[in-house]
Design a protein around this motif. Structure first.
Motif, PDB file in Angstrom:
ATOM      1  N   VAL A   1       0.955  -1.078   0.159  1.00 34.52           N
ATOM      2  CA  VAL A   1       0.182  -0.054   0.018  1.00 34.52           C
ATOM      3  C   VAL A   1       1.052   1.127   0.178  1.00 34.52           C
ATOM      4  CG1 VAL A   1      -1.682   1.399   1.327  1.00 34.52           C
ATOM      5  CG2 VAL A   1      -2.002  -1.171   1.069  1.00 34.52           C
ATOM      6  N   ALA A   2       1.884   1.191   0.893  1.00 31.25           N
ATOM      7  CA  ALA A   2       2.678   2.554   0.734  1.00 31.25           C
ATOM      8  C   ALA A   2       3.448   2.795  -0.272  1.00 31.25           C
ATOM      9  CB  ALA A   2       3.688   2.140   1.978  1.00 31.25           C
ATOM     10  N   GLN A   3       3.973   1.758  -1.119  1.00 32.75           N
ATOM     11  CA  GLN A   3       4.644   1.788  -2.212  1.00 32.75           C
ATOM     12  C   GLN A   3       3.623   2.328  -3.277  1.00 32.75           C
ATOM     13  OE1 GLN A   3       8.006   1.731  -2.819  1.00 32.75           O
ATOM     14  NE2 GLN A   3       7.098   2.839  -4.498  1.00 32.75           N
ATOM     15  N   ALA A   4       2.444   1.606  -3.360  1.00 30.01           N
ATOM     16  CA  ALA A   4       1.625   2.035  -4.574  1.00 30.01           C
ATOM     17  C   ALA A   4       0.832   3.304  -4.531  1.00 30.01           C
ATOM     18  CB  ALA A   4       0.307   1.036  -4.506  1.00 30.01           C
ATOM     19  N   LEU A   5       0.685   3.732  -2.969  1.00 29.50           N
ATOM     20  CA  LEU A   5      -0.032   5.074  -2.586  1.00 29.50           C
ATOM     21  C   LEU A   5       1.338   6.294  -3.207  1.00 29.50           C
ATOM     22  CD1 LEU A   5      -2.291   7.003  -1.715  1.00 29.50           C
ATOM     23  CD2 LEU A   5      -1.006   6.495   0.458  1.00 29.50           C
ATOM     24  N   LEU A   6       2.404   6.017  -2.772  1.00 30.05           N
ATOM     25  CA  LEU A   6       3.616   6.960  -3.236  1.00 30.05           C
ATOM     26  C   LEU A   6       3.746   7.185  -4.641  1.00 30.05           C
ATOM     27  CD1 LEU A   6       5.678   9.056  -2.256  1.00 30.05           C
ATOM     28  CD2 LEU A   6       7.421   6.919  -2.061  1.00 30.05           C
ATOM     29  N   ASP A   7       3.653   5.903  -5.352  1.00 29.90           N
ATOM     30  CA  ASP A   7       3.582   5.647  -6.976  1.00 29.90           C
ATOM     31  C   ASP A   7       2.550   6.695  -7.349  1.00 29.90           C
ATOM     32  OD1 ASP A   7       5.905   4.115  -6.835  1.00 29.90           O
ATOM     33  OD2 ASP A   7       4.875   2.555  -7.428  1.00 29.90           O
ATOM     34  N   THR A   8       1.262   6.413  -7.137  1.00 34.03           N
ATOM     35  CA  THR A   8       0.062   7.102  -7.556  1.00 34.03           C
ATOM     36  C   THR A   8       0.178   8.524  -7.171  1.00 34.03           C
ATOM     37  OG1 THR A   8      -1.329   5.143  -7.155  1.00 34.03           O
ATOM     38  CG2 THR A   8      -2.431   7.099  -7.526  1.00 34.03           C
ATOM     39  N   GLU A   9       0.502   8.978  -6.181  1.00 37.07           N
ATOM     40  CA  GLU A   9       0.609  10.367  -5.658  1.00 37.07           C
ATOM     41  C   GLU A   9       1.706  11.270  -6.323  1.00 37.07           C
ATOM     42  OE1 GLU A   9       1.209   9.470  -1.279  1.00 37.07           O
ATOM     43  OE2 GLU A   9       0.582  11.606  -1.223  1.00 37.07           O
ATOM     44  N   THR A  10       2.939  10.436  -6.669  1.00 32.46           N
ATOM     45  CA  THR A  10       4.009  11.045  -7.591  1.00 32.46           C
ATOM     46  C   THR A  10       3.430  11.144  -8.842  1.00 32.46           C
ATOM     47  OG1 THR A  10       5.410  10.026  -6.079  1.00 32.46           O
ATOM     48  CG2 THR A  10       6.297  10.870  -8.448  1.00 32.46           C
ATOM     49  N   ARG A  11       2.753  10.212  -9.484  1.00 31.25           N
ATOM     50  CA  ARG A  11       2.505  10.331 -10.851  1.00 31.25           C
ATOM     51  C   ARG A  11       1.068  11.381 -10.947  1.00 31.25           C
ATOM     52  NH1 ARG A  11       0.513   5.048 -11.026  1.00 31.25           N
ATOM     53  NH2 ARG A  11      -1.348   5.744 -10.750  1.00 31.25           N
ATOM     54  N   ASN A  12       0.407  11.434  -9.962  1.00 33.77           N
ATOM     55  CA  ASN A  12      -0.766  12.502  -9.976  1.00 33.77           C
ATOM     56  C   ASN A  12      -0.397  13.956  -9.715  1.00 33.77           C
ATOM     57  OD1 ASN A  12      -2.722  10.548 -10.806  1.00 33.77           O
ATOM     58  ND2 ASN A  12      -3.487  10.128  -8.887  1.00 33.77           N
ATOM     59  N   ILE A  13       0.841  14.012  -9.570  1.00 39.03           N
ATOM     60  CA  ILE A  13       1.358  15.596  -9.136  1.00 39.03           C
ATOM     61  C   ILE A  13       0.968  16.522 -10.095  1.00 39.03           C
ATOM     62  CG2 ILE A  13       3.331  17.123  -8.728  1.00 39.03           C
ATOM     63  CD1 ILE A  13       4.160  14.857  -6.572  1.00 39.03           C
ATOM     64  N   ALA A  14       1.403  15.928 -11.490  1.00 43.07           N
ATOM     65  CA  ALA A  14       1.060  16.895 -12.783  1.00 43.07           C
ATOM     66  C   ALA A  14      -0.228  17.314 -12.748  1.00 43.07           C
ATOM     67  CB  ALA A  14       1.726  16.094 -13.901  1.00 43.07           C
ATOM     68  N   SER A  15      -1.269  16.116 -12.527  1.00 44.21           N
ATOM     69  CA  SER A  15      -2.632  16.397 -12.792  1.00 44.21           C
ATOM     70  C   SER A  15      -3.094  17.240 -11.623  1.00 44.21           C
ATOM     71  CB  SER A  15      -3.446  15.209 -12.850  1.00 44.21           C
ATOM     72  OG  SER A  15      -3.000  14.648 -14.168  1.00 44.21           O
ATOM     73  N   PHE A  16      -2.663  16.870 -10.398  1.00 46.68           N
ATOM     74  CA  PHE A  16      -3.813  17.362  -9.282  1.00 46.68           C
ATOM     75  C   PHE A  16      -2.926  18.219  -8.274  1.00 46.68           C
ATOM     76  CE2 PHE A  16      -6.118  12.947  -9.727  1.00 46.68           C
ATOM     77  CZ  PHE A  16      -6.786  13.858 -10.395  1.00 46.68           C
ATOM     78  N   GLY A  17      -1.591  18.140  -8.575  1.00 50.57           N
ATOM     79  CA  GLY A  17      -0.645  18.944  -7.571  1.00 50.57           C
ATOM     80  C   GLY A  17      -0.606  18.524  -6.049  1.00 50.57           C
ATOM     81  N   TYR A  18      -0.144  19.232  -5.082  1.00 51.69           N
ATOM     82  CA  TYR A  18       0.104  18.710  -3.790  1.00 51.69           C
ATOM     83  C   TYR A  18      -1.208  18.926  -2.940  1.00 51.69           C
ATOM     84  CZ  TYR A  18       4.712  18.208  -5.013  1.00 51.69           C
ATOM     85  OH  TYR A  18       6.011  18.031  -5.800  1.00 51.69           O
ATOM     86  N   GLY A  19      -1.235  18.470  -1.719  1.00 54.43           N
ATOM     87  CA  GLY A  19      -2.344  18.818  -0.729  1.00 54.43           C
ATOM     88  C   GLY A  19      -3.331  17.657  -0.598  1.00 54.43           C
TER      89      GLY A  19
END
Lengths: 235, 235
Positions: free
Chosen positions: A40-58
């Motif tokens: 879960v930790a690895q997949a969530l970090l991967d998804t967050e990183t991939r989504n920064i371009a679309s969704f940014g931080y927060g």
């Protein structure tokens, strides 16, 4: 001479990562029948990183990435009820007043006598302003800047906006990637303030920037003395 | 004399509601077996309105509210795959360059010769900055302010930040609720620029503010003439 001191917010002024890790632990529970916590930790970090371009931080970006990760790791078998529980967790987070980090009010109170103080933070505009208000710290700051990312251009633009000369600016925060290296790279002073919990994403640094010198302190109450010392050296 | 003209962004400078309505139509399709379009529209607006306090405005808030509405209207029967399709729609929206509204570039070009221009917009920081960049309009503006909401306090704070006297400020936008009434209420000039698509939420106004006079134009290209006329009257 340093005249302006800027602070990161999350995990510098108030706790943040601890609440994100608590939400991640809830996600591990929800996904317990499909995978373990490490996955879960690895997949969530991967998804967050991939989504920064679309969704940014927060916080909202984190919520959308939690849902996406849950769907992915369950191979589409997660129930709508479980997704609703993730939404509820995110709403709970937006209603939580974060704990102010030890010695922060006293330190800001000392520094505000001699310096102009700023906050420069990534993340969600609404959520960060809400946390600033609930922290009781807002009266210490001349400005509160919520930005999409923190690179050299971001810092140059903020210095221009406030008309701060490079040699009068110091930035303090817990992220080498966001608070320290880009500031050191443009030739201003940067101080890493250690925090035991730092988001994994913030540990991945731009290797082109690592050769610029910066300061490091264990706790924020050491900052006034450090700034005095820097100003003595600059005299 | 008016010296500063501020513009709303969504549905004033560029199309926005049309993309949100298209996403809502996709949600109606997804929920087709549970309810009809009218029910989806009403439930989504209710969810968005309820969630503003937690999530604020903008694309990510809209995405989280779409997912919550889908779970609610399907009584928890919606599949993870359908929720994933909502996530994909939101990502698609964050990758869409919105169409600039007719005559906006020409109008800004005329006004920029004699006035300082600002953008004051609600919504998501990342998404609004992305849209400004993709619009090709950014060079016309002295400032770009993304805010959590637009009430009298918001406008007073921005005027203070830019040191703009009340009688030198005019705001133009398509929302009576956000762009016009609070500006008129603080005693500055406000212009409603009509747009055939305006989010239902923006039509709900603060009835305490409706007695303040404002201007109204059908299309933005009529703004330079109106501002000239206002300035003639103020001489």
């Amino acid at each position: 001479m340093i005249r302006w001191i800027a602070f990161d917010a999350d995990d510098t002024l108030w706790e943040n990562e601890i609440y994100y890790q608590s939400a991640q632990a809830a996600l591990v529970d929800v996904l317990g029948k499909y995978c373990n916590g490490v996955m879960v930790a690895q997949a969530l970090l991967d998804t967050e990183t991939r989504n920064i371009a679309s969704f940014g931080y927060g916080i909202k970006s984190f919520g959308l990435s939690m849902i996406e990760t849950a769907i992915q790791l369950s191979n589409g078998r997660i129930s709508a009820g479980d997704i609703q529980s993730i939404l509820e967790k995110i709403k709970e987070m937006t209603g939580t007043a974060p704990q102010v980090i030890s010695a922060v009010p006293e330190t800001l109170s000392i520094l505000a006598k001699n310096y102009q103080l700023l906050v420069i933070t990534k993340g969600d505009l609404l959520d960060q302003e809400r946390k600033l208000q609930s922290s009781g710290l807002s009266s210490f700051f001349t400005g509160f800047e919520v930005v999409n990312g923190k690179d050299e251009t971001t810092y140059r633009r903020i210095l221009e906006r406030y008309q701060i000369p490079l040699d009068q600016f110091l930035m303090a925060g817990n992220s080498l990637r966001s608070d320290v290296l880009p500031v050191a790279a443009i030739g201003a002073k940067a101080v890493l303030v250690q925090h035991e919990l730092t988001w994994e994403h913030e540990k991945i640094v731009n290797l082109n920037l690592v050769n610029h010198p910066y300061y490091e302190i264990a706790t924020i109450d050491l900052l006034p003395q450090l700034v005095d010392q820097i100003n003595q050296e600059l005299k």
